[in-house]
Write an enzyme that holds these catalytic residues in place. Structure first.
Site, PDB file in Angstrom:
ATOM      1  N   GLY A   1       0.827  -1.207   0.000  1.00 13.10           N
ATOM      2  CA  GLY A   1       0.000   0.000   0.000  1.00 13.10           C
ATOM      3  C   GLY A   1       0.863   1.259   0.000  1.00 13.10           C
ATOM      4  O   GLY A   1       1.947   1.303  -0.588  1.00 13.10           O
ATOM      5  N   SER A   2       0.402   2.266   0.701  1.00  9.31           N
ATOM      6  CA  SER A   2       1.023   3.587   0.617  1.00  9.31           C
ATOM      7  C   SER A   2       2.408   3.685   1.240  1.00  9.31           C
ATOM      8  O   SER A   2       3.089   4.701   1.073  1.00  9.31           O
ATOM      9  CB  SER A   2       0.096   4.631   1.260  1.00  9.31           C
ATOM     10  OG  SER A   2      -1.094   4.752   0.510  1.00  9.31           O
ATOM     11  N   THR A   3       2.846   2.656   1.975  1.00  7.99           N
ATOM     12  CA  THR A   3       4.219   2.688   2.484  1.00  7.99           C
ATOM     13  C   THR A   3       5.227   2.704   1.332  1.00  7.99           C
ATOM     14  O   THR A   3       6.393   3.054   1.519  1.00  7.99           O
ATOM     15  CB  THR A   3       4.516   1.483   3.399  1.00  7.99           C
ATOM     16  OG1 THR A   3       4.270   0.265   2.683  1.00  7.99           O
ATOM     17  CG2 THR A   3       3.647   1.524   4.649  1.00  7.99           C
ATOM     18  N   MET A   4       4.778   2.373   0.107  1.00 11.66           N
ATOM     19  CA  MET A   4       5.651   2.342  -1.060  1.00 11.66           C
ATOM     20  C   MET A   4       5.871   3.733  -1.655  1.00 11.66           C
ATOM     21  O   MET A   4       6.836   3.938  -2.408  1.00 11.66           O
ATOM     22  CB  MET A   4       5.027   1.423  -2.121  1.00 11.66           C
ATOM     23  CG  MET A   4       6.006   0.758  -3.035  1.00 11.66           C
ATOM     24  SD  MET A   4       7.117  -0.322  -2.127  1.00 11.66           S
ATOM     25  CE  MET A   4       7.277  -1.669  -3.251  1.00 11.66           C
TER      26      MET A   4
END
Length: 587
Positions: free
Chosen positions: A295-298
């Site tokens: 998810g948005s941790t990327m």
């Protein structure tokens, strides 16, 4: 008459003399034989006696200990006994059922099992391991053919602590089943030596000749893990999983500068003392074996790659289409409607649309190269078995939609260790240090046999880019950011929330099942810890990474910094911490 008497006396004397000669010769023969036996055949007699009153068997050393970096034992072998049956001698048992009942009573096992063992035609074990006290009680029964042997029992004194990481060994103490017990089986396994036991005429042992135990015992493993930090991570992860009714979870704590893993936690836990009570899935070390969509941790890596390429400037702004962006009939959405966002705001508010546009600017090949350089799509190199590569497909197969999805962490999968390593590279000014978990191998007598270090390091982005991305990430845990629930009083947390839809067996995304995560490092100025927390399928109290994983990150970070005596960067700001608890659920 006198002549006859004289003749008789002569005969008597002759007989007496003859008898004396016979006795003298007999004594001489006996004396000669005695001298021969005592002087010339002493060695032969000794060997013959030993054949009769001595027996050789095999003795095994102890399996090596596994301990944390501070010497706290996590896996040890303790003295025990094994009860076996020698069938030839057992044939002399008068009443087998009675003997079986006596043994079963001592060992607290089924009588029929013991009786089958006593009647078995080949050597077999009644029970192993048993306590030394039980072994002594069985020996005291003096049942023919029932033997008590030295044995070692593998014990995990901290029970579930780091259970999946440590793994378990088989009952014979010489073969690991999983985890480090399996990976380092050759290092930990003991060897064997011949042992000679001498008995007296009453059948009691009077002398035992064997190699010293340390010469046949296995080597010891010292880990980079700190048991106290491991306990902190497991407790926080368990609390979060139970609170939000997540099916599973994992957490990794890493030192960015060195690559040392300080904690590797899994939920549900696994107690190696009771191996068979847990499923294979539960015994698995999911922190390295299970991959998930981040998810948005990327997004931070996409921004870092764009800045490093020079195609995006620090001053760049991005139009976010008021929350909906169409590409070829597919619409990307943001949680909130935004118009123009700065690069810092893209990360702070976690805009999917802005990151998709950034990926279009740098191109799919550059995006793929950047993610690969951060370690995704390949094994991290950590010294553990069962590590997953994750999934990072070839950029040649990506269309515009797939490229955009990868940019915000869908259509790509990572492991918790990979994610912690990549975040550590940002913390470490762009230098990626590969993770490691075994610190050294120590011999049974305490001498260091081998020392380990990180399997390698490399620069993945420039120092300037890494430092600017740090500042952007710090805004995530400030007021208005998506990660405010991970904020710490006195320390600046650089992090990112992640919320990704789960993929079902049919390769389609569930509409109501998610992976919630928070990844980051602390303190900002001189990062000591890189931490990743992942919760699988939370079903209560929200599902966003900020709500579910953020507080667990905060607890792990705060307690670990306190434990390590890391001085605060700033004065305490109670208002900020209070805000973290009162903040609305945000992505």
């Amino acid at each position: 008459m006198p002549a006859q008497t004289d003749t008789t006396m002569k005969r008597v004397k002759a007989r007496g003399t003859l008898l004396a000669l016979v006795f003298a010769m007999g004594f001489l023969v006996i004396a000669t034989q005695a001298v021969s036996l005592q002087v010339f055949k002493q060695g032969w007699l000794s060997r013959k006696a030993e054949v009769r009153f001595a027996r050789s068997d095999t003795v095994m050393g102890k399996r090596g200990t596994i301990s944390d970096r501070n010497g706290r034992p996590l896996a040890v072998s303790i003295a025990a006994k094994a009860i076996g049956v020698y069938p030839r001698k057992a044939a002399a048992i008068d009443d087998v059922p009675k003997a079986a009942t006596q043994i079963a009573s001592v060992l607290k096992i089924n009588r029929r099992k013991v009786e089958r063992a006593l009647r078995h035609p080949k050597y077999n074990w009644i029970k192993r391991p048993v306590s030394p006290e039980m072994g002594a009680a069985v020996a005291a029964l003096k049942i023919p053919g029932v033997e008590v042997h030295p044995f070692h029992k593998r014990v995990y004194p901290s029970m579930e602590l780091a259970g999946q990481l440590i793994g378990a060994s088989k009952i014979d103490d010489i073969e690991g089943r999983n985890g480090l017990e399996y990976r380092y089986n050759e290092t930990l396994s003991p060897t064997t030596a011949n042992r000679t036991v001498k008995w007296d005429g009453g059948g009691n042992p009077v002398d035992i000749e064997s190699a010293p135990l340390e010469e046949i015992s296995g080597n010891n493993l010292v880990l980079t893990i700190d048991a106290n930090i491991q306990d902190i991570a497991e407790s926080a992860l368990r609390d979060a999983a139970v609170t939000h009714k997540a099916s599973s979870g994992m957490a990794v704590v890493m030192r960015p500068k060195t690559g040392e893993i300080l904690a590797m936690a899994n939920y549900p836990g696994f107690n190696p003392n009771n191996f068979g009570a847990f499923s294979g899935e539960t015994r698995s070390n999911r922190a390295v074996a299970s991959d998930f969509e981040p998810g948005s941790t990327m997004k931070v890596f996409v921004v870092a790659a764009a800045l490093d390429s020079g195609k995006v400037k620090r001053s760049s702004i991005f139009y976010c289409e008021n929350g909906a962006y169409d590409i070829g009939g597919f619409t990307f959405h943001d949680t909130h409607e935004y118009e123009w966002l700065t690069l810092e705001q893209v990360i702070k508010f976690s805009s999917n649309i802005a990151v998709v546009k950034i990926s279009e600017i740098i191109g799919k090949n550059a995006l793929h190269t950047a993610l690969k350089s951060f370690g995704f799509g390949q094994k991290s190199g950590i010294n553990l078995n069962g590590e997953s590569r994750g999934i990072l497909t070839s950029a040649a197969n990506w269309n515009r939609v797939e490229t955009g999805a990868v940019a915000f962490g869908q259509g790509v999968s990572v492991t918790a260790v990979q994610l912690a390593t990549a975040y550590s590279a940002l913390a470490n000014d762009g230098m990626l240090v590969k993770p490691w978990i075994v610190k050294e191998v120590v011999s049974p007598n305490g001498e260091r046999e081998k020392a380990f270090s990180s399997p390698g390091k490399k620069r993945v982005i420039s120092t300037d880019t890494a430092r600017f991305v740090k500042k952007i990430m710090a805004s995530v845990t400030e007021e208005g950011g998506t990660g405010v629930k991970a904020a710490l009083s006195g320390y600046t947390v650089c992090g990112k929330t992640g919320t990704a839809q789960k993929i079902g067996p049919d390769k389609r995304y569930f509409k109501d099942r998610y992976i919630a995560s928070f990844a980051g490092f602390v303190p900002m100025k001189n990062p000591e810890l890189s931490i990743v927390v992942v919760l699988d399928d939370p079903r209560s109290g929200g599902y966003y990474g900020a709500t579910v994983a953020g507080p667990a990150f905060r607890e792990i970070a705060y307690k670990t910094l306190d434990y390590l005596h890391v001085a605060p960067e700033t004065e305490s700001i109670p208002e900020k911490l209070l805000l973290a608890f009162k903040s609305e659920e945000k992505k």
